[in-house]
Design a protein around this motif. Structure first.
Motif, PDB file in Angstrom:
ATOM      1  N   LEU A  60     -47.474 102.603 -58.982  1.00  0.00           N
ATOM      2  CA  LEU A  60     -47.087 103.746 -59.803  1.00  0.00           C
ATOM      3  C   LEU A  60     -47.438 105.054 -59.105  1.00  0.00           C
ATOM      4  O   LEU A  60     -46.645 106.003 -59.078  1.00  0.00           O
ATOM      5  CB  LEU A  60     -47.783 103.664 -61.166  1.00  0.00           C
ATOM      6  CG  LEU A  60     -47.469 104.789 -62.158  1.00  0.00           C
ATOM      7  CD1 LEU A  60     -45.979 104.859 -62.439  1.00  0.00           C
ATOM      8  CD2 LEU A  60     -48.248 104.583 -63.456  1.00  0.00           C
ATOM      9  N   TYR A  61     -48.632 105.098 -58.523  1.00  0.00           N
ATOM     10  CA  TYR A  61     -49.049 106.299 -57.782  1.00  0.00           C
ATOM     11  C   TYR A  61     -48.100 106.578 -56.619  1.00  0.00           C
ATOM     12  O   TYR A  61     -47.637 107.708 -56.428  1.00  0.00           O
ATOM     13  CB  TYR A  61     -50.480 106.108 -57.283  1.00  0.00           C
ATOM     14  CG  TYR A  61     -50.931 107.157 -56.293  1.00  0.00           C
ATOM     15  CD1 TYR A  61     -51.400 108.390 -56.722  1.00  0.00           C
ATOM     16  CD2 TYR A  61     -50.881 106.897 -54.919  1.00  0.00           C
ATOM     17  CE1 TYR A  61     -51.803 109.354 -55.815  1.00  0.00           C
ATOM     18  CE2 TYR A  61     -51.290 107.850 -54.011  1.00  0.00           C
ATOM     19  CZ  TYR A  61     -51.751 109.075 -54.460  1.00  0.00           C
ATOM     20  OH  TYR A  61     -52.143 110.016 -53.556  1.00  0.00           O
ATOM     21  N   GLU A  62     -47.809 105.528 -55.863  1.00  0.00           N
ATOM     22  CA  GLU A  62     -46.965 105.683 -54.674  1.00  0.00           C
ATOM     23  C   GLU A  62     -45.575 106.174 -55.045  1.00  0.00           C
ATOM     24  O   GLU A  62     -45.048 107.131 -54.457  1.00  0.00           O
ATOM     25  CB  GLU A  62     -46.872 104.354 -53.926  1.00  0.00           C
ATOM     26  CG  GLU A  62     -46.028 104.386 -52.668  1.00  0.00           C
ATOM     27  CD  GLU A  62     -46.706 105.130 -51.543  1.00  0.00           C
ATOM     28  OE1 GLU A  62     -45.996 105.481 -50.573  1.00  0.00           O
ATOM     29  OE2 GLU A  62     -47.925 105.370 -51.628  1.00  0.00           O
ATOM     30  N   ASN A  63     -44.959 105.539 -56.049  1.00  0.00           N
ATOM     31  CA  ASN A  63     -43.599 105.923 -56.431  1.00  0.00           C
ATOM     32  C   ASN A  63     -43.559 107.294 -57.080  1.00  0.00           C
ATOM     33  O   ASN A  63     -42.604 108.052 -56.880  1.00  0.00           O
ATOM     34  CB  ASN A  63     -43.014 104.868 -57.379  1.00  0.00           C
ATOM     35  CG  ASN A  63     -42.575 103.616 -56.654  1.00  0.00           C
ATOM     36  OD1 ASN A  63     -41.629 103.628 -55.872  1.00  0.00           O
ATOM     37  ND2 ASN A  63     -43.274 102.517 -56.889  1.00  0.00           N
ATOM     38  N   THR A  64     -44.587 107.621 -57.866  1.00  0.00           N
ATOM     39  CA  THR A  64     -44.609 108.934 -58.508  1.00  0.00           C
ATOM     40  C   THR A  64     -44.765 110.039 -57.473  1.00  0.00           C
ATOM     41  O   THR A  64     -44.066 111.057 -57.515  1.00  0.00           O
ATOM     42  CB  THR A  64     -45.756 109.009 -59.533  1.00  0.00           C
ATOM     43  OG1 THR A  64     -45.584 107.984 -60.509  1.00  0.00           O
ATOM     44  CG2 THR A  64     -45.758 110.360 -60.241  1.00  0.00           C
ATOM     45  N   VAL A  65     -45.688 109.841 -56.518  1.00  0.00           N
ATOM     46  CA  VAL A  65     -45.903 110.852 -55.481  1.00  0.00           C
ATOM     47  C   VAL A  65     -44.636 111.040 -54.654  1.00  0.00           C
ATOM     48  O   VAL A  65     -44.203 112.176 -54.388  1.00  0.00           O
ATOM     49  CB  VAL A  65     -47.090 110.457 -54.576  1.00  0.00           C
ATOM     50  CG1 VAL A  65     -47.127 111.337 -53.329  1.00  0.00           C
ATOM     51  CG2 VAL A  65     -48.396 110.580 -55.345  1.00  0.00           C
ATOM     52  N   ARG A  66     -44.025 109.926 -54.244  1.00  0.00           N
ATOM     53  CA  ARG A  66     -42.812 110.033 -53.423  1.00  0.00           C
ATOM     54  C   ARG A  66     -41.678 110.694 -54.202  1.00  0.00           C
ATOM     55  O   ARG A  66     -40.930 111.522 -53.664  1.00  0.00           O
ATOM     56  CB  ARG A  66     -42.389 108.647 -52.928  1.00  0.00           C
ATOM     57  CG  ARG A  66     -43.294 108.090 -51.828  1.00  0.00           C
ATOM     58  CD  ARG A  66     -42.880 106.664 -51.458  1.00  0.00           C
ATOM     59  NE  ARG A  66     -43.709 106.134 -50.390  1.00  0.00           N
ATOM     60  CZ  ARG A  66     -43.420 106.205 -49.104  1.00  0.00           C
ATOM     61  NH1 ARG A  66     -42.311 106.792 -48.721  1.00  0.00           N
ATOM     62  NH2 ARG A  66     -44.221 105.684 -48.196  1.00  0.00           N
ATOM     63  N   ALA A  67     -41.526 110.313 -55.482  1.00  0.00           N
ATOM     64  CA  ALA A  67     -40.461 110.893 -56.292  1.00  0.00           C
ATOM     65  C   ALA A  67     -40.657 112.402 -56.455  1.00  0.00           C
ATOM     66  O   ALA A  67     -39.722 113.195 -56.278  1.00  0.00           O
ATOM     67  CB  ALA A  67     -40.421 110.211 -57.659  1.00  0.00           C
ATOM     68  N   GLN A  68     -41.884 112.798 -56.789  1.00  0.00           N
ATOM     69  CA  GLN A  68     -42.150 114.214 -56.981  1.00  0.00           C
ATOM     70  C   GLN A  68     -42.045 114.981 -55.663  1.00  0.00           C
ATOM     71  O   GLN A  68     -41.568 116.127 -55.634  1.00  0.00           O
ATOM     72  CB  GLN A  68     -43.556 114.397 -57.586  1.00  0.00           C
ATOM     73  CG  GLN A  68     -43.724 113.805 -58.970  1.00  0.00           C
ATOM     74  CD  GLN A  68     -42.927 114.541 -60.028  1.00  0.00           C
ATOM     75  OE1 GLN A  68     -42.469 115.653 -59.806  1.00  0.00           O
ATOM     76  NE2 GLN A  68     -42.744 113.916 -61.172  1.00  0.00           N
ATOM     77  N   TRP A  69     -42.500 114.350 -54.578  1.00  0.00           N
ATOM     78  CA  TRP A  69     -42.469 115.013 -53.276  1.00  0.00           C
ATOM     79  C   TRP A  69     -41.033 115.278 -52.840  1.00  0.00           C
ATOM     80  O   TRP A  69     -40.688 116.384 -52.418  1.00  0.00           O
ATOM     81  CB  TRP A  69     -43.183 114.145 -52.246  1.00  0.00           C
ATOM     82  CG  TRP A  69     -43.416 114.821 -50.931  1.00  0.00           C
ATOM     83  CD1 TRP A  69     -44.492 115.566 -50.570  1.00  0.00           C
ATOM     84  CD2 TRP A  69     -42.531 114.810 -49.795  1.00  0.00           C
ATOM     85  NE1 TRP A  69     -44.341 116.024 -49.289  1.00  0.00           N
ATOM     86  CE2 TRP A  69     -43.149 115.584 -48.781  1.00  0.00           C
ATOM     87  CE3 TRP A  69     -41.295 114.233 -49.536  1.00  0.00           C
ATOM     88  CZ2 TRP A  69     -42.569 115.783 -47.544  1.00  0.00           C
ATOM     89  CZ3 TRP A  69     -40.707 114.428 -48.291  1.00  0.00           C
ATOM     90  CH2 TRP A  69     -41.341 115.193 -47.316  1.00  0.00           C
TER      91      TRP A  69
END
Length: 612
Positions: free
Chosen positions: A251-260
């Protein structure tokens, strides 16, 4: 797939239909036509006011320059022009406040509507839907995804409406000042659209994955909390924590990548806006120098340029949030579009108004998965008032049999009749009113013990509730509780033992006074003495009713009128206890295996010291 920083990332699921989901969200808003129309009307007035201000201020600038050139500035005329600008600004502010309130109400109406639809949908879904999904994942769609969708709609709607109106109105105002400068601004639009498309294609799959992982995480947390005692007992907290960490990391990885990735659009739009501003300043300065434009006009045009880019910049800033909301909307619509249980037959009446209790399974076939047969060509008949015990090894289809009678699942072939009436022609609710069911897995809702007993008959009096508890031998322990029948219990046990909770569910079955009774390992959680008391109550409860008793402890069903032995979804034997024992078949083998076990254990205990 490569990540935004060039790092390898997991394969992502793209949005199935981004545009279609957006259209459905707009359709939800259109249900509240009055407020949506008001939002659009307020938006038009706001944009008209904001478009008028640069022109008025440009007039003020030209008024000052003309007066300075003549050596006499008309301050009274200037005050009138500035007063008009202030009046327009104040009116626009008031309209903006009213519009924000309207949008908040519209978004909450949408949330209310979606929650209502989701609640109705969950009630209409077949058990097979929940068999294949974690409960926490379904809950995440009903709560987190709906909240994310509606909150974003509330924040974005005003900006979207305002932005679209600006994109229409600003070019018109620009053309009235300078077609050449307008062309310079319009030529940058393709670059803006291209940037949005490129970045959107990279970030949208991340948002889809983000909310899918959120559902998995919620499902795991729900399981860990619900089964906390079991997890602790078997020392599986470390394994549970490892699974949680894996989901949390995903969840952290996908959220960071999506927001980035989505955040890249803001700087891109700012850069293109700066390029446009520079071009307008250079070309506009040349036109002013050539006398083609006044200072006031170029001032107004630059303000219009900012107004033209501001909506794009705002949308860019919210781009990630919009994509996140669309991903949530897609998950919500997947739930709302799920196939419901088969519809009730047309014109189904109350054919079971007075049930005698003759139940027949006629050539019934059923399987959970198309390629895995379970029940094939089963024939079984129970006469009114009979007690039919169903026994067999795990996975034989015992519980499935009664679930089919309750119409929790639809048959693949054959039919089930009650008093000669095909149950598939009877409304499910009417059918289930005639059937009482006590499950092995107890479930108490948040409320008092009295309310739990009366769950099937909310209108029952306290005296009727207490008589049902007495019949189930639950009255004594209930009265020893601090608040007696008004003691608060719930799904988290509420201080009751497993056996006490089982007695409450048995009392619930007593109270509804069913015509057909189903007992699925109903005494599995009570001690031997309590089981004897409950069995006495069961005898009274079964009087005059057709009863189906599923049991693993064969000692509890010796007095059954008919014992049905199932293996691999098929009835292999049926008859009374003594006859089945004498035949030496499947039932006799089950009986001998069960009652020989204590003797084997005793021999092992005696032999152990000698071996030691």
């Amino acid at each position: 797939m490569r990540g935004p920083a060039g790092l390898a990332g997991p394969a992502l699921k793209k949005a199935d239909d981004f545009r279609g989901t957006v259209r459905r969200i707009v359709g939800l808003l259109w249900r509240d036509k009055l407020r949506l129309t008001s939002v659009i009307g307020f938006g038009v007035l706001m944009v008209l006011g904001m478009l008028a201000v640069p022109t008025v201020l440009g007039r003020a600038t030209d008024h000052v320059i003309a007066g300075a050139a003549a050596g006499d500035v008309d301050f009274a005329g200037l005050a009138k022009i500035l007063g008009l600008a202030v009046a327009i600004a104040v009116a626009t502010f008031g309209i903006t406040v009213s519009n924000g309130r309207t949008i908040a109400k519209m978004a909450q109406y949408m949330a209310y509507d979606l929650r209502t639809e989701a609640d109705r949908k969950v009630a209409a879904l077949p058990l097979s839907y929940f068999d294949s999904r974690p409960r926490g994942e379904v809950l995440s769609r009903v709560t987190n995804d709906i909240d994310n969708l509606t909150q974003t709609v509330g924040q974005v709607t005003q900006r979207v409406v305002q932005g679209l109106l600006f994109l229409i109105g600003v070019p018109i105002m620009m053309l009235t000042i300078s077609p050449l400068l307008t062309l310079v601004v319009v030529l940058t639009l393709p670059l803006t659209v291209l940037a949005a498309r490129l970045i959107g294609k990279r970030s949208q799959p991340r948002f889809v994955q983000q909310w899918a992982t959120t559902g998995k995480l919620n499902g795991h947390v729900e399981e860990m909390i619900t089964g906390h005692q079991l997890v602790t007992l078997f020392g599986r907290r470390a394994e549970g924590a490892a699974v949680f960490k894996r989901y949390n990391d995903d969840l952290y990885e996908n959220t960071v990548r999506a927001q980035w990735v989505s955040a890249l659009l803001g700087p891109a739009m700012a850069f293109l806006g700066l390029v446009t501003y520079v071009l307008v300043a250079v070309v506009g300065g040349l036109q002013v120098a050539a006398g083609l434009l006044s200072f006031g006009q170029i001032q107004a045009f630059i303000q219009y340029t900012n107004q033209f880019s501001n909506p794009l910049n705002m949308l860019a800033a919210m781009f990630g949030q919009i994509q996140s909301a669309v991903a949530s909307g897609e998950r919500v619509f997947e739930l709302l579009d799920a196939e419901e249980q088969s519809p009730e037959p047309q014109g189904a009446g109350d054919a079971l108004a007075a049930v005698e209790g003759r139940v027949a399974f006629e050539d019934v076939s059923f399987r959970y998965l198309p390629d895995e047969p379970l029940i094939e060509h089963l024939w079984l008949e129970a006469e009114p008032g009979q007690t039919v015990a169903i026994v067999g090894p795990t996975g034989a289809g015992k519980t499935t049999l009664v679930n089919l009678l309750m119409r929790f699942y639809d048959l693949d072939a054959g039919r089930i009749t009650v008093d000669g009436v095909d149950v598939s022609t009877v409304e499910r609710e009417r059918l289930r009113r005639r059937i009482g069911m006590v499950l092995q897995d107890t479930w108490l809702f948040e409320g008092t013990i009295a309310e739990n007993i009366a769950y099937g008959r909310p209108e029952a009096t306290r005296e009727e509730v207490e008589r049902a508890a007495q019949a189930a031998h639950a009255d004594h322990f209930i009265r020893t509780l601090p608040d007696g029948y008004d003691t608060i219990v719930g799904a988290d046990e509420g201080g009751l033992s497993a056996g006490e909770r089982q007695l409450v569910t048995i009392a619930r079955a007593f109270l509804i006074d069913p015509s057909i009774l189903i007992l699925d390992e109903a005494t599995s959680s009570v001690d031997t003495r309590t089981e004897m008391l409950v069995q006495q109550g069961m005898v009274a409860l079964r009087q005059g009713r057709t009863s189906f008793v599923i049991a693993h402890r064969l000692s509890t069903i010796r007095d059954a009128d008919v014992i049905v032995v199932m293996e691999h979804g098929t009835v292999v034997e049926q008859g009374p206890h003594e006859k089945l024992l004498a035949s030496g078949g499947a039932y006799a083998r089950l009986y001998e295996a069960q009652f020989a076990q204590p003797a084997v254990e005793e021999e092992d205990v005696v032999a152990t010291p000698a071996r030691a």
